[in-house]
Design a protein around this motif. Structure first.
Motif, PDB file in Angstrom:
ATOM      1  N   LEU A  16      -6.830  -1.546  -7.501  1.00 34.97           N
ATOM      2  CA  LEU A  16      -6.353  -1.749  -8.864  1.00 34.97           C
ATOM      3  C   LEU A  16      -4.861  -1.424  -8.980  1.00 34.97           C
ATOM      4  N   VAL A  17      -4.442  -0.310  -8.384  1.00 36.57           N
ATOM      5  CA  VAL A  17      -3.020   0.065  -8.402  1.00 36.57           C
ATOM      6  C   VAL A  17      -2.199  -0.988  -7.667  1.00 36.57           C
ATOM      7  N   ASN A  18      -2.669  -1.431  -6.514  1.00 37.05           N
ATOM      8  CA  ASN A  18      -1.936  -2.454  -5.765  1.00 37.05           C
ATOM      9  C   ASN A  18      -1.818  -3.751  -6.554  1.00 37.05           C
ATOM     10  N   PHE A  19      -2.905  -4.155  -7.203  1.00 38.84           N
ATOM     11  CA  PHE A  19      -2.872  -5.369  -8.028  1.00 38.84           C
ATOM     12  C   PHE A  19      -1.831  -5.246  -9.136  1.00 38.84           C
ATOM     13  N   TRP A  20      -1.896  -4.154  -9.912  1.00 40.11           N
ATOM     14  CA  TRP A  20      -0.969  -3.985 -11.024  1.00 40.11           C
ATOM     15  C   TRP A  20       0.470  -3.807 -10.549  1.00 40.11           C
ATOM     16  N   THR A  21       0.654  -3.193  -9.384  1.00 40.00           N
ATOM     17  CA  THR A  21       1.998  -3.047  -8.836  1.00 40.00           C
ATOM     18  C   THR A  21       2.600  -4.415  -8.547  1.00 40.00           C
ATOM     19  N   LEU A  22       1.866  -5.233  -7.816  1.00 38.40           N
ATOM     20  CA  LEU A  22       2.383  -6.562  -7.466  1.00 38.40           C
ATOM     21  C   LEU A  22       2.574  -7.445  -8.696  1.00 38.40           C
ATOM     22  N   ALA A  23       1.620  -7.374  -9.624  1.00 39.26           N
ATOM     23  CA  ALA A  23       1.740  -8.164 -10.856  1.00 39.26           C
ATOM     24  C   ALA A  23       2.963  -7.722 -11.665  1.00 39.26           C
ATOM     25  N   ILE A  48       0.135  -0.259 -19.022  1.00 41.96           N
ATOM     26  CA  ILE A  48      -1.115  -0.340 -18.265  1.00 41.96           C
ATOM     27  C   ILE A  48      -0.896   0.172 -16.844  1.00 41.96           C
ATOM     28  N   TYR A  49       0.191  -0.249 -16.237  1.00 39.94           N
ATOM     29  CA  TYR A  49       0.511   0.173 -14.875  1.00 39.94           C
ATOM     30  C   TYR A  49       0.673   1.688 -14.784  1.00 39.94           C
ATOM     31  N   SER A  50       1.391   2.257 -15.728  1.00 37.51           N
ATOM     32  CA  SER A  50       1.598   3.710 -15.738  1.00 37.51           C
ATOM     33  C   SER A  50       0.269   4.448 -15.838  1.00 37.51           C
ATOM     34  N   ALA A  51      -0.629   3.934 -16.674  1.00 40.23           N
ATOM     35  CA  ALA A  51      -1.946   4.560 -16.837  1.00 40.23           C
ATOM     36  C   ALA A  51      -2.772   4.456 -15.559  1.00 40.23           C
TER      37      ALA A  51
END
Length: 134
Positions: A16-23, A48-51
């Motif tokens: 999930l973190v990797n997905f949001w990071t790349l997005a 959202i990413y920070s959370a």
């Protein structure tokens, strides 16, 4: 059984973190070159990413302190990538002119990432001291 569930949850959080990071990185770059057309969306994605990042890191630190975590995920590489992104955008903004600006949400997101990293580094130091004291 419980330990397997915990590790399984780590994998999902990491994905999930990797997905949001790349997005988020993709949106940051697109937004920059489209001259801040996605300002509102960028703020939402940054929040959202920070959370998600905080949840992932908090979970890792909790597990470290309860001897349930022994993995290595070097946050330094993550920080280097963020820094290269921000520095690259700064250089582009200098050379491309005033209409190319880094959104405030991007700077705030970078500060959050640096802060989370600093906190985890201090937590690791405290944990190592704690282990030596036992």
């Amino acid at each position: 059984m419980l330990f397997g569930k915990i590790l399984e949850g780590d994998k999902k959080l990491k994905l999930l973190v990797n997905f949001w990071t790349l997005a988020l990185w993709a949106l940051i770059i697109i937004d920059f070159f489209l001259k801040n057309k996605f300002d509102g969306v960028l703020g939402i994605m940054s929040a959202i990413y920070s959370a998600v990042l905080s949840l992932y890191v908090g979970t890792k630190e909790f597990k470290r302190w309860h001897q349930l975590y022994d993995g290595r995920h070097p946050g330094e590489i993550f920080i280097i990538c963020w820094t290269v992104l921000i520095f690259g955008l700064l250089l582009f903004s200098i050379f491309l002119g005033d209409e190319y600006k880094i959104a405030g949400e991007v700077v705030a997101g970078y500060v959050v990432v640096l802060s989370v990293f600093a906190i985890t580094q201090e937590s690791k130091k405290l944990y190592k001291r704690h282990l030596k004291g036992q």
